[in-house]
Write a protein that holds these residues in place. Structure first.
Motif, short mmCIF file in Angstrom:
data_model
loop_
_atom_site.label_atom_id
_atom_site.label_comp_id
_atom_site.label_asym_id
_atom_site.label_seq_id
_atom_site.Cartn_x
_atom_site.Cartn_y
_atom_site.Cartn_z
N LYS A 93 0.97 -1.47 -0.37
CA LYS A 93 0.39 0.10 -0.02
C LYS A 93 0.44 1.11 0.32
O LYS A 93 1.45 2.14 1.07
N ASP A 95 2.99 4.60 -2.96
CA ASP A 95 3.61 4.56 -3.76
C ASP A 95 5.22 3.36 -4.75
O ASP A 95 5.81 3.55 -3.40
N GLY A 109 -1.60 2.04 -4.87
CA GLY A 109 -0.45 2.81 -5.37
C GLY A 109 -0.35 3.34 -6.58
O GLY A 109 -0.79 2.55 -7.61
N GLY A 127 -4.80 1.91 -9.12
CA GLY A 127 -3.50 3.04 -8.70
C GLY A 127 -3.72 3.26 -10.35
O GLY A 127 -3.89 2.70 -11.33
#
Length: 146
Positions: A93, A95, A109, A127
């Motif tokens: 979870k 970037d 992400g 994402g």
């Protein structure tokens, strides 16, 4: 440094000196072997691992390949020629930034693969995906924008 005595067969006279040299040579060889055999695991291509059952919250950075089969929350950034692999039990979870990203588990992400991103059949990404090359196998799930 080798000696001619070390090359003599056991049946030739001078055996009393040969066992002592053999013991010294074998202990020296034994002492040097761990350094040689220990070298491959520390190679530049050895992957670090976050195994199943491990949960990390925060920022993860590095310059080595990384295999994630646990949970990572926050930010995950790998530099240079590093590859991130999210294993089948892995859940990220965060970037994500790496040269190559291989997804066999779940990522929630923004995923940035400088070279390529691969979604295996068990992979799920929710994402944004930014990459030059994208490979998606049948059964993979991508929710977001590319």
């Amino acid at each position: 440094m080798w000696k001619k005595d070390d090359l003599k067969p056991e049946g030739i006279s001078g055996n009393s000196a040969t066992p002592a040299n053999s013991a010294t040579s074998s202990s020296t060889a034994t002492a040097s072997r761990p350094a040689v055999s220990g070298a491959p695991p520390t190679s530049s291509r050895a992957a670090a691992c976050i195994s199943q059952g491990i949960k990390i919250k925060g920022e993860v950075t590095g310059s080595e390949d990384l295999f994630v089969d646990g949970v990572v929350e926050g930010k995950l950034s790998l530099t240079t020629n590093s590859c991130l692999t999210v294993g089948p039990n892995g859940h990220v979870k965060a970037d994500v930034v790496a040269r190559e990203v291989i997804v066999r588990g779940k990522i929630d992400g923004k995923v940035t693969g400088r070279d390529k991103v691969q979604l295996w059949s068990t992979g799920q990404v929710t994402g944004e995906v930014l990459t030059d090359r994208l490979a998606i196998e049948d059964g993979a799930l991508l929710r977001g924008k590319v």
